[in-house]
Design a protein around this motif. Sequence first.
Motif, mmCIF file in Angstrom:
data_model
loop_
_atom_site.group_PDB
_atom_site.id
_atom_site.type_symbol
_atom_site.label_atom_id
_atom_site.label_comp_id
_atom_site.label_asym_id
_atom_site.label_seq_id
_atom_site.Cartn_x
_atom_site.Cartn_y
_atom_site.Cartn_z
ATOM 1 N N VAL A 57 8.024 8.758 2.466
ATOM 2 C CA VAL A 57 7.455 7.537 3.033
ATOM 3 C C VAL A 57 6.491 7.877 4.171
ATOM 4 C CG1 VAL A 57 8.004 5.397 4.271
ATOM 5 C CG2 VAL A 57 9.422 6.125 2.334
ATOM 6 N N SER A 58 6.866 8.840 5.010
ATOM 7 C CA SER A 58 5.968 9.265 6.086
ATOM 8 C C SER A 58 4.679 9.849 5.517
ATOM 9 C CB SER A 58 6.647 10.316 6.981
ATOM 10 O OG SER A 58 7.582 9.707 7.842
ATOM 11 N N GLY A 59 4.810 10.611 4.438
ATOM 12 C CA GLY A 59 3.628 11.174 3.793
ATOM 13 C C GLY A 59 2.699 10.094 3.280
ATOM 14 N N ALA A 60 3.284 9.017 2.749
ATOM 15 C CA ALA A 60 2.482 7.892 2.256
ATOM 16 C C ALA A 60 1.741 7.211 3.400
ATOM 17 C CB ALA A 60 3.382 6.896 1.526
ATOM 18 N N VAL A 61 2.444 6.975 4.516
ATOM 19 C CA VAL A 61 1.812 6.343 5.686
ATOM 20 C C VAL A 61 0.688 7.234 6.227
ATOM 21 C CG1 VAL A 61 2.175 5.592 8.079
ATOM 22 C CG2 VAL A 61 3.874 5.037 6.323
ATOM 23 N N ASP A 62 0.949 8.527 6.314
ATOM 24 C CA ASP A 62 -0.073 9.467 6.807
ATOM 25 C C ASP A 62 -1.315 9.446 5.924
ATOM 26 O OD1 ASP A 62 1.638 10.202 8.831
ATOM 27 O OD2 ASP A 62 2.350 12.020 7.831
ATOM 28 N N ALA A 63 -1.112 9.385 4.607
ATOM 29 C CA ALA A 63 -2.239 9.351 3.669
ATOM 30 C C ALA A 63 -3.055 8.068 3.839
ATOM 31 C CB ALA A 63 -1.728 9.472 2.230
ATOM 32 N N LYS A 82 -5.097 8.393 6.959
ATOM 33 C CA LYS A 82 -6.183 9.359 6.789
ATOM 34 C C LYS A 82 -7.335 8.794 5.962
ATOM 35 C CE LYS A 82 -7.053 14.146 5.353
ATOM 36 N NZ LYS A 82 -6.441 15.392 4.796
ATOM 37 N N ASP A 83 -7.020 8.036 4.904
ATOM 38 C CA ASP A 83 -8.096 7.529 4.042
ATOM 39 C C ASP A 83 -8.692 6.204 4.519
ATOM 40 O OD1 ASP A 83 -6.383 5.465 3.234
ATOM 41 O OD2 ASP A 83 -6.010 6.278 1.239
ATOM 42 N N GLY A 84 -8.219 5.708 5.675
ATOM 43 C CA GLY A 84 -8.800 4.508 6.265
ATOM 44 C C GLY A 84 -8.186 3.202 5.818
ATOM 45 N N THR A 85 -7.165 3.266 4.951
ATOM 46 C CA THR A 85 -6.541 2.037 4.452
ATOM 47 C C THR A 85 -5.891 1.231 5.570
ATOM 48 O OG1 THR A 85 -6.138 2.999 2.268
ATOM 49 C CG2 THR A 85 -4.806 1.092 2.875
ATOM 50 N N LEU A 86 -5.145 1.899 6.453
ATOM 51 C CA LEU A 86 -4.471 1.179 7.542
ATOM 52 C C LEU A 86 -5.482 0.504 8.462
ATOM 53 C CD1 LEU A 86 -1.544 3.578 8.564
ATOM 54 C CD2 LEU A 86 -1.448 1.525 7.150
ATOM 55 N N ALA A 141 0.840 -1.208 0.000
ATOM 56 C CA ALA A 141 0.000 0.000 0.000
ATOM 57 C C ALA A 141 0.873 1.255 0.000
ATOM 58 C CB ALA A 141 -0.923 -0.006 1.212
ATOM 59 N N VAL A 142 1.952 1.242 0.786
ATOM 60 C CA VAL A 142 2.887 2.370 0.810
ATOM 61 C C VAL A 142 3.556 2.510 -0.559
ATOM 62 C CG1 VAL A 142 5.068 3.225 1.774
ATOM 63 C CG2 VAL A 142 3.324 2.277 3.293
ATOM 64 N N ALA A 143 3.974 1.377 -1.132
ATOM 65 C CA ALA A 143 4.614 1.402 -2.452
ATOM 66 C C ALA A 143 3.680 2.022 -3.492
ATOM 67 C CB ALA A 143 5.001 -0.017 -2.872
ATOM 68 N N LYS A 144 2.430 1.608 -3.473
ATOM 69 C CA LYS A 144 1.451 2.148 -4.427
ATOM 70 C C LYS A 144 1.279 3.650 -4.239
ATOM 71 C CE LYS A 144 -3.336 1.566 -6.002
ATOM 72 N NZ LYS A 144 -4.610 0.818 -5.781
ATOM 73 N N GLN A 145 1.244 4.072 -2.972
ATOM 74 C CA GLN A 145 1.093 5.495 -2.666
ATOM 75 C C GLN A 145 2.291 6.297 -3.203
ATOM 76 O OE1 GLN A 145 -1.767 6.328 -0.992
ATOM 77 N NE2 GLN A 145 -1.365 8.510 -1.152
ATOM 78 N N ALA A 188 16.363 6.341 10.699
ATOM 79 C CA ALA A 188 15.196 7.222 10.604
ATOM 80 C C ALA A 188 13.943 6.358 10.590
ATOM 81 C CB ALA A 188 15.272 8.064 9.340
ATOM 82 N N PHE A 189 12.828 6.939 11.034
ATOM 83 C CA PHE A 189 11.552 6.235 11.042
ATOM 84 C C PHE A 189 10.503 7.025 10.268
ATOM 85 C CE2 PHE A 189 13.308 4.179 14.856
ATOM 86 C CZ PHE A 189 12.887 2.858 14.671
ATOM 87 N N SER A 190 9.567 6.289 9.687
ATOM 88 C CA SER A 190 8.390 6.920 9.113
ATOM 89 C C SER A 190 7.409 7.219 10.238
ATOM 90 C CB SER A 190 7.707 5.966 8.121
ATOM 91 O OG SER A 190 7.081 4.889 8.835
ATOM 92 N N SER A 191 6.295 7.813 9.895
ATOM 93 C CA SER A 191 5.186 7.922 10.841
ATOM 94 C C SER A 191 4.785 6.504 11.253
ATOM 95 C CB SER A 191 3.990 8.609 10.182
ATOM 96 O OG SER A 191 4.329 9.887 9.710
ATOM 97 N N GLY A 192 4.181 6.366 12.428
ATOM 98 C CA GLY A 192 3.751 5.053 12.880
ATOM 99 C C GLY A 192 2.615 4.502 12.026
ATOM 100 N N TYR A 193 2.708 3.207 11.678
ATOM 101 C CA TYR A 193 1.649 2.584 10.881
ATOM 102 C C TYR A 193 0.778 1.637 11.704
ATOM 103 C CZ TYR A 193 4.900 -1.417 10.583
ATOM 104 O OH TYR A 193 5.745 -2.451 10.881
#
Length: 297
Positions: free
Chosen positions: A266-272, A275-279, A93-97, A141-146
Amino acid sequence: MHLANRSLVTTVTAVCSAVVLCATLTGCAPQAEEKTKASGQAGATTGACAPGGLATEVEGKLTVGTDKPAYAPWFSDDEPSNGKGFESAVAYAVAKQLGYGRDAVVWQHVPFNSAFAPGAKKFDFDINQVSISESRRKAVAFSSGYYDVRQAVVALKSSKAAGAKSVADLKDVKLGAQVGTTSLEFINDLVKPDTKAAVYQRNDFAKSALKTGQVDAIVVDLPTAFYITGAEVPEAKVVGQFPNSADKPEQFGLVLDKESTLTSCVSGAVDALRKDGTLAALEKEWLSDAVDAPVLK
């Protein structure tokens, strides 16, 4: 002055002026490698993450690291590339984003402790139930938490640890956990057992120790605890879960090289995806067995 000499002086002066001007204006044409690096850094800084055009380890590909064996429910059938299991699904999902299709994702075997050890990385990001912590941020470094995670205690139903109702009830039992994990930190920092915790290189070694009675209980993350008791060690039970800090819950994050220019993308992808309910949808699909367990206070 002779006319020819005067002409030569004029030409040299013009050339020198042009060189000085060129040097002043960012040093003339940079090498291609420098352009690429600068472009990657600018993208990370401004958040302009061109879909499928990031400065990745392999051009046009996204290299994702994880450990082997790759355990359920995070992965399925020990095969990260099949898209099954929570973390495999999150990675895709992150890759697609980020603009990378499934055929552009390359999986790499990275031992758990190596993922967040100091040193350069050969992956673009690693996904392997790695909790975000300030001590680890010194090396990577870390992305936003998933995923917001809790640690849990698993014990054989016949063990004295099975009846524990509080953290204090665990002080006199033999506990075990995987090396380098927050599970082990919870044992050492929160429980502070009378007997030193047994430490294992991998979770499957800890599970074997539990089955054979070498330890009374092991500590793992909650979804793994439910999977162990439901599919691997049915004679065991989830005793309870440790409370999380209300203001700072433990979270899993994607691990990147300390100097990676991809971190903000990558953090932006996780945040998105959050936000859109995918996670939330992926969590419901793959971690639905991780229902409420008693909190050990």
